[in-house]
Design a protein around this motif. Structure first.
Motif, short mmCIF file in Angstrom:
data_model
loop_
_atom_site.label_atom_id
_atom_site.label_comp_id
_atom_site.label_asym_id
_atom_site.label_seq_id
_atom_site.Cartn_x
_atom_site.Cartn_y
_atom_site.Cartn_z
N LEU A 1 -31.43 21.25 -52.58
CA LEU A 1 -30.55 21.49 -51.43
C LEU A 1 -29.95 22.89 -51.48
O LEU A 1 -29.86 23.58 -50.44
CB LEU A 1 -29.44 20.44 -51.39
CG LEU A 1 -29.81 19.05 -50.89
CD1 LEU A 1 -28.60 18.12 -50.99
CD2 LEU A 1 -30.32 19.10 -49.46
N TRP A 2 -29.54 23.33 -52.67
CA TRP A 2 -28.98 24.67 -52.78
C TRP A 2 -30.03 25.74 -52.48
O TRP A 2 -29.72 26.77 -51.87
CB TRP A 2 -28.39 24.89 -54.17
CG TRP A 2 -27.06 24.25 -54.38
CD1 TRP A 2 -26.78 23.10 -55.06
CD2 TRP A 2 -25.80 24.72 -53.87
NE1 TRP A 2 -25.44 22.81 -55.02
CE2 TRP A 2 -24.80 23.79 -54.30
CE3 TRP A 2 -25.41 25.81 -53.12
CZ2 TRP A 2 -23.46 23.95 -53.98
CZ3 TRP A 2 -24.07 25.97 -52.80
CH2 TRP A 2 -23.11 25.04 -53.22
N GLU A 3 -31.27 25.51 -52.90
CA GLU A 3 -32.34 26.47 -52.62
C GLU A 3 -32.68 26.50 -51.13
O GLU A 3 -32.99 27.56 -50.57
CB GLU A 3 -33.58 26.14 -53.45
CG GLU A 3 -33.44 26.44 -54.93
CD GLU A 3 -33.11 27.89 -55.20
OE1 GLU A 3 -33.59 28.78 -54.45
OE2 GLU A 3 -32.35 28.16 -56.15
N VAL A 4 -32.64 25.32 -50.48
CA VAL A 4 -32.87 25.28 -49.03
C VAL A 4 -31.79 26.07 -48.31
O VAL A 4 -32.07 26.86 -47.39
CB VAL A 4 -32.91 23.82 -48.53
CG1 VAL A 4 -32.90 23.77 -47.01
CG2 VAL A 4 -34.16 23.11 -49.06
N ARG A 5 -30.55 25.87 -48.71
CA ARG A 5 -29.44 26.62 -48.11
C ARG A 5 -29.62 28.12 -48.33
O ARG A 5 -29.41 28.93 -47.42
CB ARG A 5 -28.11 26.16 -48.71
CG ARG A 5 -26.88 26.82 -48.09
CD ARG A 5 -25.61 26.41 -48.84
NE ARG A 5 -24.42 26.86 -48.13
CZ ARG A 5 -23.90 28.08 -48.23
NH1 ARG A 5 -24.48 28.96 -49.03
NH2 ARG A 5 -22.81 28.40 -47.56
N HIS A 6 -30.01 28.50 -49.54
CA HIS A 6 -30.22 29.90 -49.87
C HIS A 6 -31.34 30.51 -49.02
O HIS A 6 -31.21 31.62 -48.50
CB HIS A 6 -30.55 30.02 -51.36
CG HIS A 6 -30.86 31.42 -51.80
ND1 HIS A 6 -29.89 32.40 -51.92
CD2 HIS A 6 -32.04 32.02 -52.15
CE1 HIS A 6 -30.44 33.52 -52.32
NE2 HIS A 6 -31.75 33.33 -52.47
N SER A 7 -32.42 29.76 -48.84
CA SER A 7 -33.56 30.27 -48.07
C SER A 7 -33.23 30.40 -46.59
O SER A 7 -33.75 31.29 -45.91
CB SER A 7 -34.77 29.34 -48.25
OG SER A 7 -35.17 29.29 -49.61
N LEU A 8 -32.37 29.53 -46.07
CA LEU A 8 -32.04 29.56 -44.65
C LEU A 8 -30.99 30.61 -44.32
O LEU A 8 -31.01 31.18 -43.22
CB LEU A 8 -31.54 28.18 -44.19
CG LEU A 8 -32.57 27.05 -44.16
CD1 LEU A 8 -31.90 25.75 -43.77
CD2 LEU A 8 -33.69 27.38 -43.18
N LEU A 9 -30.09 30.89 -45.24
CA LEU A 9 -28.98 31.79 -44.93
C LEU A 9 -29.21 33.22 -45.41
O LEU A 9 -28.58 34.14 -44.88
CB LEU A 9 -27.68 31.26 -45.55
CG LEU A 9 -27.21 29.89 -45.04
CD1 LEU A 9 -25.87 29.51 -45.68
CD2 LEU A 9 -27.09 29.88 -43.52
N GLU A 10 -30.07 33.41 -46.39
CA GLU A 10 -30.33 34.77 -46.88
C GLU A 10 -31.43 35.43 -46.05
O GLU A 10 -32.21 34.77 -45.38
CB GLU A 10 -30.73 34.74 -48.36
CG GLU A 10 -29.64 34.24 -49.27
CD GLU A 10 -28.39 35.10 -49.22
OE1 GLU A 10 -28.54 36.34 -49.13
OE2 GLU A 10 -27.29 34.54 -49.25
#
Length: 592
Positions: free
Chosen positions: A222-231
């Motif tokens: 979940l943290w990696e998905v958030r990172h990929s979507l926001l960065e």
């Protein structure tokens, strides 16, 4: 053109309608009023259909106006920061828009009339509009890629903000911040200014989902998905000798373009009314973002020019109704009910929409305008008129503008902190969230005027059973409401002076103020005269230095080329002929 409901009624419905109208004509006013509830109930399907039109149009204007927000001239650009900081976003915040001119009040109706008449006679000459529809489908499919990509990408950003907000408020009023570095969530301590991390909140999700019991692998995912979507991602495209571009985008922007291509292919191969509406909605959304009336005076003149054009084309010619009903292309939004259908021209969304967007940006401008400060400064001047050099010092006031904070992308944070109807903003809210909560007086006034005008349009449609020129009601409803609000608030002068041509975007200036602290006039620095007198001399020196540095630069480039050849160690030098790549952000690392 707002709607053409009567042209799409069945024969039986037309007979019933005529019978109802003849009965109402023979009734007294009291009898007509008593029969009104039954008439409204009998036409409930029509009202539900028209409510969809009103909601769709207002939603497009509302969202498009907020997407068109940029740094107002009453605010200073963000301070220079590190790489990836606010300074790098300045180009996006000061994005270019196509400003209208006062002459467009005459040019627009003429151009629109010529285009409309040309399409009308082309349809009559072809007799069968299918060929023209196929040609226009190809044209609109190609032209809509950018607008649909923008609409889809912004819609995905909108949804991402709801799933992965940066801050959210719990039921007990505590504000939690999502920390992607430590992969946790923290809040301010009750008795100090420190940060307290909650060990139970291990996910990047808000609300009760923040304490969702998941495995370490799932939490990491979940943290990696958030990172990929926001960065930011990097897209490189290069064709040797033609183009060499590097774009910083987000994953949603890439996915939005892919979805736009797929939607265009489906639109061209199918007869989907839904996809045609989506494409028309995208055109309207992009138009509200990219077009600006520049000033309230220009916007008023342009809208009233098209106001008379719309009345003439709908009431006195067959051009508007014929083109709108014969062409099956995204120049209108079509809504179909069980027995009836209705349509709304894109111009009835875009033209009032760009004026409403101007009102929101004016609210944004006034928000920062009211925060400006008058700082006393000492100005020194020299006088040689008496034959002697006399120096004097005078205290003036300098207008210092506040720094700009972008309010974009705060939909999710707003929802998780304020709720659907809005509430009290937490004192610990982020600067961006606070910046998005600026007063929107003129914007809401314009939206209310648009709503009343649309209701009036549909009421006239129901009464006369004939296509109605929506601008006949929308232009006075929106324009008069806004100018009346300015008159009531005593800000007509500010409205008249406001412009988006860059003339107000100046550095901090010296002004004269009266006894009440109101700005009277801008003081011109007397040193400017001396600077103008030395301009020619400085230009000569600048040209000489430029020529010297150019020669030095050529020598330096030659030395660099020699060093590069030596560094190559005999290896063959290569260059990209064609390159297209998409680079994802590096996986996030947990901070100690």
């Amino acid at each position: 053109m707002a709607s053409n409901d009567s042209a799409l009624l069945a024969a039986s419905e037309m007979s019933a309608t005529n019978m109802t109208e003849s009965l109402l004509a023979n009734q007294t006013l009291a009898e007509q009023l008593s029969a009104l509830p039954a008439l409204l109930w009998d036409n409930r399907g029509f009202f539900l259909l028209e409510c969809r039109i009103i909601f769709t149009a207002m939603a497009c204007i509302y969202i498009g106006s907020h997407a068109a927000l940029r740094r107002p001239p009453s605010a200073n650009p963000p301070k220079r920061g590190k790489k990836g900081g606010p300074r790098e976003k300045r180009d996006e915040e000061d994005q270019f828009v196509q400003g209208l001119l006062p002459s467009d009040a005459i040019v627009f109706p003429i151009m629109a009339g010529v285009m409309l008449m040309g399409l009308y006679y082309l349809i009559k000459w072809l007799e069968d509009p299918d060929i023209l529809n196929k040609i226009l489908k190809v044209y609109f499919s190609a032209m809509s890629l950018a607008s649909m990509g923008k609409l889809f990408a912004d819609s995905l950003h909108f949804l991402t903000g709801f799933v992965f907000p940066t801050v959210w408020t719990s039921r007990d009023g505590k504000l939690y911040h999502v920390d992607p570095l430590r992969k946790g969530q923290w809040r301010n301590a009750d008795d100090s200014e420190g940060q307290v991390y909650d060990d139970k909140k291990k996910t990047p999700l808000p609300g009760w989902l923040s304490e969702w019991s998941l495995s370490d692998a799932s939490n990491k995912f979940l943290w990696e998905v958030r990172h990929s979507l926001l960065e930011q991602w990097t897209v490189r495209f290069s064709v040797h000798g033609i183009v060499n571009e590097t774009l910083k985008v987000k994953f949603n922007d890439i996915l939005g373009v892919v979805l736009a291509v797929g939607a265009n292919v489906l639109y061209y191969t199918t007869e989907s009314t839904f996809l045609s509406n989506v494409m028309g909605y995208a055109f309207s959304y992009a138009g509200i973002i990219l077009l600006s009336p520049t000033t309230f005076a220009t916007g008023t003149a342009v809208l009233f020019g098209l106001f008379f054009y719309d009345i003439y084309m709908v009431f006195y010619t067959p051009y508007m109704v014929t083109v709108a009903t014969k062409l099956d292309v995204p120049i209108k939004l079509v809504f179909e009910g069980p027995t009836k259908a209705s349509m709304l021209g894109l111009g009835d969304i875009v033209l009032p929409g760009i004026f409403v967007g101007l009102c929101l940006r004016f609210d944004h401008y006034m928000h920062y305008y009211r925060q400006r400060k008058l700082v006393p400064v000492e100005l020194k001047s020299e006088d040689e008129s008496s034959g002697q050099l006399v120096s004097s010092t005078k205290t003036q006031r300098m207008v210092v503008k506040p720094d700009y904070v972008s309010p974009q992308g705060q939909w999710g944070d707003w929802f998780w902190n304020m709720g659907l109807l809005g509430g009290k903003l937490s004192p610990d809210a982020t600067p961006a969230l606070k910046a998005s909560a600026f007063p929107k007086t003129y914007f809401y006034t314009a939206m209310f005027g648009y709503l009343l005008a649309m209701i009036m349009t549909l009421a006239m449609l129901l009464v006369y059973r004939h296509a109605q020129p929506a601008l006949l009601y929308l232009v006075p409803g929106v324009v008069f409401a806004v100018w009346l609000a300015g008159l009531v608030r005593g800000e007509i002068r500010e409205m008249w002076a406001y412009t988006e041509d860059g003339g107000l975007d100046t550095a901090d200036t010296i002004v004269e103020v009266d006894g009440n602290g109101n700005v009277i006039d801008v003081v011109k620095d007397k040193e400017d005269d001396k600077k103008d007198g030395k301009k020619h001399e400085l230009q000569i020196k600048l040209d000489a230095n430029r020529a010297k540095h150019t020669a030095s630069k050529i020598d330096l480039l030659e030395e660099i080329e020699v060093l590069e050849r030596k560094a190559a160690d005999g290896k063959e030098k290569r260059y990209p002929v064609f390159l297209f790549s998409i680079e994802a952000p590096a996986p996030s690392a947990t901070s100690d």
